[in-house]
Design an enzyme around this catalytic site. Structure first.
Site, PDB file in Angstrom:
ATOM      1  N   CYS A 383       0.837  -1.198   0.000  1.00 19.80           N
ATOM      2  CA  CYS A 383       0.000   0.000   0.000  1.00 19.80           C
ATOM      3  C   CYS A 383       0.878   1.257   0.000  1.00 19.80           C
ATOM      4  O   CYS A 383       1.456   1.579  -1.031  1.00 19.80           O
ATOM      5  CB  CYS A 383      -0.979  -0.047   1.167  1.00 19.80           C
ATOM      6  SG  CYS A 383      -2.448   0.925   0.822  1.00 19.80           S
ATOM      7  N   HIS A 511      -3.563  -4.930   0.358  1.00 16.42           N
ATOM      8  CA  HIS A 511      -2.946  -5.467   1.587  1.00 16.42           C
ATOM      9  C   HIS A 511      -3.015  -6.994   1.582  1.00 16.42           C
ATOM     10  O   HIS A 511      -4.005  -7.572   2.046  1.00 16.42           O
ATOM     11  CB  HIS A 511      -3.701  -4.955   2.815  1.00 16.42           C
ATOM     12  CG  HIS A 511      -3.483  -3.511   3.096  1.00 16.42           C
ATOM     13  ND1 HIS A 511      -2.501  -3.050   3.944  1.00 16.42           N
ATOM     14  CD2 HIS A 511      -4.129  -2.414   2.634  1.00 16.42           C
ATOM     15  CE1 HIS A 511      -2.552  -1.733   4.001  1.00 16.42           C
ATOM     16  NE2 HIS A 511      -3.533  -1.319   3.219  1.00 16.42           N
ATOM     17  N   GLU A 513      -1.573  -9.023   3.455  1.00 17.97           N
ATOM     18  CA  GLU A 513      -1.469  -9.615   4.801  1.00 17.97           C
ATOM     19  C   GLU A 513      -2.812 -10.084   5.358  1.00 17.97           C
ATOM     20  O   GLU A 513      -2.856 -10.995   6.189  1.00 17.97           O
ATOM     21  CB  GLU A 513      -0.799  -8.631   5.777  1.00 17.97           C
ATOM     22  CG  GLU A 513      -1.593  -7.382   6.157  1.00 17.97           C
ATOM     23  CD  GLU A 513      -1.363  -6.200   5.220  1.00 17.97           C
ATOM     24  OE1 GLU A 513      -1.010  -6.431   4.040  1.00 17.97           O
ATOM     25  OE2 GLU A 513      -1.553  -5.048   5.654  1.00 17.97           O
TER      26      GLU A 513
HETATM   27  N1  GLN Z   1      -1.898   6.768   2.811  1.00 11.45           N
HETATM   28  C1  GLN Z   1      -2.016   6.031   1.589  1.00 11.45           C
HETATM   29  C2  GLN Z   1      -3.378   6.209   0.945  1.00 11.45           C
HETATM   30  O1  GLN Z   1      -4.322   6.612   1.605  1.00 11.45           O
HETATM   31  C3  GLN Z   1      -1.706   4.570   1.818  1.00 11.45           C
HETATM   32  C4  GLN Z   1      -2.699   3.876   2.695  1.00 11.45           C
HETATM   33  C5  GLN Z   1      -2.191   2.583   3.273  1.00 11.45           C
HETATM   34  O2  GLN Z   1      -0.985   2.318   3.276  1.00 11.45           O
HETATM   35  N2  GLN Z   1      -3.068   1.769   3.832  1.00 11.45           N
HETATM   36  O3  GLN Z   1      -3.543   5.946  -0.198  1.00 11.45           O
END
Ligand code: GLN
Length: 538
Positions: A383, A511, A513
């Protein structure tokens, strides 16, 4: 009609109520029953999505896009069932829905009260979990400790629930602590006695006690708790401290906890199938060798902020029967003028940059990513870790020196990470990220394809910003591969570097995970851990 197990906690928090609930669910599933799990959190936030991870640990995301308590991660990892929007209920959710109904006029004429309106809403959420999941048994964990003001209405709802459903459809499991006093060398039962009294004061008599203690209780202690708690001695389950949480379901199984519950429910008790779990425990207890992974984040004072990432790393270690040591690295430390990156990453064979929000610590993460790329150390970005990877590549390889994300620098000239059009008009912060399952199409002959061996995958998301496709050609021209794309929106899901440039450099906007299980590790983590093991052997 489903049956219901309620898991409450007494004496103090942190006793492992979530693991207790998950273990019970796992054991009932091993008896052939369809189980579903639910967590009640007595805070006023509608969900934990807007809380700092330092307050509350990570936010776990379900496939249907709910931002939930990290205990749901334990649940999914233990029972390997997908949970949904009925699985995490907070006071905030309950109250806002009752107030919304009141404004709409659903209760016209009535005075809205805690009992019955709030308590009915809570009970409905339990029934809803049963009906949407079609489970035979729903296990509901109540957050907090019995006696808390915050959870009192939830407890009142459970009292009413038992009245409605009767004893053979509901089972109350209460987890408590039996402290050990050094000096006099004895276990003390009084806190447990008081906690049962507290529960009874709320109208609930527990059916089963799960007692956490550092040593075995012994008969006389068990008898004492049974007498004062009005609980049959057989229904007192020992939860002795263990070095490894995977041991807990097996310890409970040896004390027949699932049989006690099934007997109370008047359900058939069949033979358990726990071989797969015993195998897992055997693997975990016999890991060979070690690989070290640097996890670069800004919430590292609380490991729980990265709980699912940590568990996913370990799970892939189990797959290769290798111990994985995580080196927790504060990204802000990397930003210091005198930071010696060589020294900091000396013992790590892989670098992982997980998710995160806000601008603090960003430059340190970019430095970590650059170090991984330039020194050919396996990299996995998740992410924010993917956004960092493209920013780093744009700045240092494509020479777009001010490349950044609109999240950290609203004025930047090269917003390689930007808001999607539909995000630009959003004002409310809660529940408005791009959440839950989205498809990703994988390009053949890539690292991603090698890992997944599949054309279309489904992964969970939690982000607001996206890779800005206007920069795709510029990055591709310098070698970056866009190996995973959302087929509907063309949003970038996976990026990587070709083998000629780097042995293992890959990052995803989603994600991974959240889908890893100790018994079923995740392909992206597997390939990262494997690459780190290869790096070590070289
Ligand atoms: N801050 C980034 C976004 O909002 C990444 C979010 C995250 O890593 N979950 O896109």
């Amino acid at each position: 009609m489903a049956k219901f197990v309620f898991v409450t906690g007494g004496v103090c928090s942190g006793l492992g109520k979530g693991i207790t609930a998950s273990s019970i669910a796992l054991l009932l599933k091993a008896k052939g029953y369809k189980v579903f799990m639910q967590k009640f959190d007595p805070y006023m936030n509608v969900d934990p999505g807007t809380m700092s991870p330092i307050q509350h640990g990570e936010v776990f995301v379900t496939s249907d896009g709910c931002e939930t308590d990290l205990d749901l991660g334990h649940y999914e990892r233990f029972i390997d069932e997908e949970l949904n929007y009925t699985s995490n209920i907070t006071n905030g959710k309950i109250y806002s829905s009752v107030i919304e109904k009141e404004r709409r006029g659903d209760y016209l004429g009535a005075t809205i009260q805690i009992v019955p309106h709030i308590s009915n809403e809570i009970k409905n959420k339990i029934y809803e979990a049963a009906s949407t999941s079609n489970a035979d048994i729903v296990i509901t964990e109540i957050g907090g400790t019995v006696g808390d003001i915050e959870s009192s209405v939830m407890m009142e709802s459970l009292r009413q629930f038992r009245l409605e459903q009767g004893r053979n459809n509901t089972c109350f499991v209460h987890t408590t602590l039996i402290p050990y006093l050094y000096g006099s060398n004895e276990l003390k039962t009084k806190p447990t006695q008081n906690s049962v009294i507290e529960l009874r004061r709320l109208g609930i008599q527990p059916d089963i006690l799960v007692t956490r203690a550092p040593i075995n209780l012994g008969d006389s202690i068990k008898k004492k708790i049974a007498l004062f708690g009005s609980i049959p001695e057989n229904n007192i389950i020992e939860a002795k401290d263990v070095p490894n949480v995977y041991q807990i379901p097996l310890n409970f199984h040896n004390q027949n906890i699932e049989e006690l519950i099934l007997n109370q429910f008047e359900l058939k008790v069949t033979k358990s199938d726990l071989k797969y779990w015993e195998d897992l425990l055997h693997t975990v207890e016999n890991l060979q060798g070690e690989v070290e992974i640097a996890l670069v984040g800004k919430y590292i004072e609380l490991e729980d902020a990265y709980l699912s990432v940590k568990e996913a790393i370990k799970a892939s270690g189990y797959k290769y029967k290798t111990k994985v040591k995580i080196n927790w690295i504060d990204s802000e430390v990397l930003e210091k003028k005198d930071a010696n990156l060589k020294e900091i990453f000396k013992s790590s064979q892989g670098i992982l940059v997980p998710g995160g929000f806000g601008s603090r610590g960003i430059e340190g993460k970019i430095l970590a990513c650059q170090y991984a790329r330039e020194h050919k150390i396996p990299y996995l970005g998740i992410c924010l870790g993917m956004q960092i990877a493209v920013i780093e590549f744009a700045r240092h390889v494509c020479k777009l020196e001010d490349a950044s994300s609109k999240e950290f620098d609203s004025m930047c000239q090269n917003p390689i990470i930007d808001l999607m059009v539909d995000q630009k008009s959003i004002v409310n912060k809660g529940g408005t990220l791009r959440l839950g399952n989205y498809e990703c199409k994988i390009e053949k002959n890539t690292l991603a394809y090698e890992a997944y061996k599949q054309d279309i995958i489904l992964e969970r998301h939690r982000h607001r910003y996206e890779f800005n496709n206007e920069y795709r050609n510029t990055l591709e021209a310098k070698g970056m591969i866009f190996s995973g794309i959302n087929p509907e929106s063309s949003l970038v899901e996976i990026i990587e570097l070709p083998k000629e440039m780097h042995p293992h450099f890959i990052a995803s906007q989603f994600h991974p995970e959240f889908k890893s299980r100790p018994t079923k590790s995740h392909p992206l983590f597997d390939s990262f851990i494997k690459a780190s093991m290869n790096y070590k052997n070289k």
